[in-house]
Enzyme design. Sequence first.
Site, PDB file in Angstrom:
ATOM      1  N   GLU A  18       0.853  -1.209   0.000  1.00 51.02           N
ATOM      2  CA  GLU A  18       0.000   0.000   0.000  1.00 51.02           C
ATOM      3  C   GLU A  18       0.883   1.252   0.000  1.00 51.02           C
ATOM      4  O   GLU A  18       0.628   2.208  -0.741  1.00 51.02           O
ATOM      5  CB  GLU A  18      -0.899   0.009   1.243  1.00 51.02           C
ATOM      6  CG  GLU A  18      -1.814   1.224   1.268  1.00 51.02           C
ATOM      7  CD  GLU A  18      -2.504   1.411   2.611  1.00 51.02           C
ATOM      8  OE1 GLU A  18      -2.953   0.410   3.196  1.00 51.02           O
ATOM      9  OE2 GLU A  18      -2.583   2.560   3.073  1.00 51.02           O
TER      10      GLU A  18
ATOM     11  N   SER B  34       0.634 -10.947   7.947  1.00 47.25           N
ATOM     12  CA  SER B  34      -0.338  -9.848   7.881  1.00 47.25           C
ATOM     13  C   SER B  34      -0.021  -8.791   8.939  1.00 47.25           C
ATOM     14  O   SER B  34      -0.061  -9.061  10.145  1.00 47.25           O
ATOM     15  CB  SER B  34      -1.749 -10.413   8.086  1.00 47.25           C
ATOM     16  OG  SER B  34      -2.610  -9.401   8.542  1.00 47.25           O
TER      17      SER B  34
ATOM     18  N   ASN C  60      -1.635  -6.055   9.905  1.00 46.40           N
ATOM     19  CA  ASN C  60      -2.685  -5.624  10.835  1.00 46.40           C
ATOM     20  C   ASN C  60      -2.965  -6.707  11.877  1.00 46.40           C
ATOM     21  O   ASN C  60      -3.310  -6.411  13.006  1.00 46.40           O
ATOM     22  CB  ASN C  60      -3.935  -5.180  10.068  1.00 46.40           C
ATOM     23  CG  ASN C  60      -4.725  -6.332   9.508  1.00 46.40           C
ATOM     24  OD1 ASN C  60      -5.531  -6.911  10.191  1.00 46.40           O
ATOM     25  ND2 ASN C  60      -4.495  -6.680   8.247  1.00 46.40           N
TER      26      ASN C  60
HETATM   27  S1  SF4 Z   1      -8.091  -2.040   6.200  1.00 48.68           S
HETATM   28 FE1  SF4 Z   1      -9.487  -2.852   4.677  1.00 48.68          FE
HETATM   29  S2  SF4 Z   1     -11.152  -1.338   4.560  1.00 48.68           S
HETATM   30 FE2  SF4 Z   1      -9.415  -0.377   5.578  1.00 48.68          FE
HETATM   31  S3  SF4 Z   1      -8.296   0.615   3.946  1.00 48.68           S
HETATM   32 FE3  SF4 Z   1      -7.340  -1.351   4.216  1.00 48.68          FE
HETATM   33  S4  SF4 Z   1      -8.396  -2.655   2.755  1.00 48.68           S
HETATM   34 FE4  SF4 Z   1      -9.647  -0.833   2.987  1.00 48.68          FE
END
Ligand code: SF4
Length: 575
Positions: free
Chosen positions: A125, A217, A219
């Site tokens: 990203e 991952s 997150n």
């Molecule tokens: S966490 Fe999920 S909903 Fe939030 S920006 Fe990233 S892909 Fe999009």
Amino acid sequence: MKITIARTAGFCMGVRRAVELALDASNRSHDSIYAYGPLIHNPQVMNILADKGISVINEIPDSGSGTVIIRAHGIPPDEREALTSAGFDILDATCPKVIKVQSIIARHAKKGYAVIIVGDRAHPEVIGLLGYAGGNGFVAETMDALTALPKFDKAIVVAQTTQNTVFFETVKQWAALQHPNYKVFNTICDSTENRQAEVKQLSSEVDAVVVVGGYESGNTKRLFEIARDAGKPSVHIETEADLEISQLGNARHIGITAGASTPNWIIKRVHGEIESLMVHNGRWLRRWLFALQRYLLLSNIYLAMGAGCLTCAAAMLQGIKPSFLYIFMAIFYLLCMHTFNNLRDITSDRYNDPDRAMFYQQNRMILSVLTCISGIAAMITAYLMGPLFFMLTLCMSFMGIVYIISLAPRQGNSGIQPRIRDIPGSKTVFAALAWGIVTSIVPALYGFGQIQSVTILVFFWAVSLVFVRTAFFDILDMQGSRIVGKETIPILLGEKKTMRLLKILSVLSAVILSLCSAFQMVSTLGFLLSLCPLSMFLFLNNYKRNGFSSGLRQGFFMEGHFILAGLLTIIWIII
Ligand code: SF4
């Protein structure tokens, strides 16, 4: 002992959208489909996508054909251009929230602002966002890196959407103190914020936390760090196979949360594993009750008991004295059809209901015998009721089998055999109609010798109950249905619209039955039985509020509405 699943556990909107776009594309198209980079950070989902023929490309070739899916993280604009020039069609699954950050960066870069991105330098990203900064972008992973950056006349500060909220707060304070001329945009996605806030809250309420998600991952790793920092025993696992219950100490209340790229079926498996481990270590009575509940539910015996109760209620509602003949006919017929269907559905149940899939695999022989015996018993009972009922049950059984197995010849070279069940949304509609016929029409034909206006009303009530129950389970099974290419009603309409439809149907059914009872079109039993759709409405509302949940209890409760109809009828008779 208790297990709580975080409301925010599982796919976030962006990841769900990307996976759905990919699976829908693979179900509908025979062209080559590629994901540009791993679609999500979850090896189990990536394996499924590979099975569906979606391969991953990490480099852009000079020329190519087919469709390339851009993942939720997005890509830099020059890579997008390179894909188009190479000859690929683009299926853009960039998350709308990432697109928003990209446009903030592009807009300010055009006006000469320097762009500071707070995030992981190597994260796709961040690489994608940097591409929009027009060569004037900087990435800072830590406070040290941030303070080491040169001073800019004008700059914007944005965050990677999955950035730690606490860290970004520190960044905001630093910018306010040291660089008041910098424009700071909090671009952390609310899904990430909510997930992190919930795991913090969950950690304070439970004795131990299980965080489920890919080891790569970002997150998911952050969720684990938050749970661990809260001082509770915490484990990060990818699947149920990694779980060591001893790591959780003597926890009596376990919380489960999951990263944004963890599919529901993995969370269900983990929940099932923890549930059975907790029960296994518990008292014998609890073990015994759990095993009985599981057996009744998975073998469809509980559902068949519900069919008997619903038939009894529907007969009384029409003013017909219940007969064991049609009650048993409904029980045996529906037991046979549902078990037969489950035996044929093991593949999709691997994702939708892993426990059921395992149960059917382990007990295939016994369940096949149960299907045959219940089918024969339904035919014998119908025969005892008379030729009309025998022919009706024969036709319905034939339709039930033709619905599941195709009798049509294979089509051309594709080898595909068309089946009625492949008609989008047909499963829920056919199941509800079949239930409506055996629970309402058959008692009317047996009791009155004809269908009366009250029969139509009772038929609608029974059909709506079964429709709501079946479509609700379809909502829970959406991810698995997509994987196996099933087009159920929630897949056609979307989850929100389906949920709205089910709620409207529940309320409508309750109101119509109550009104008919008030105007004496049916007996006062109508008032009591309107509690069934009303209870379904409350159940759906509660599900919406509490989000993801799993386990036997949910299935037992939903199926229990048919038993409730029988109990209410008995109460009415006694009173
Ligand atoms: S966490 Fe999920 S909903 Fe939030 S920006 Fe990233 S892909 Fe999009």
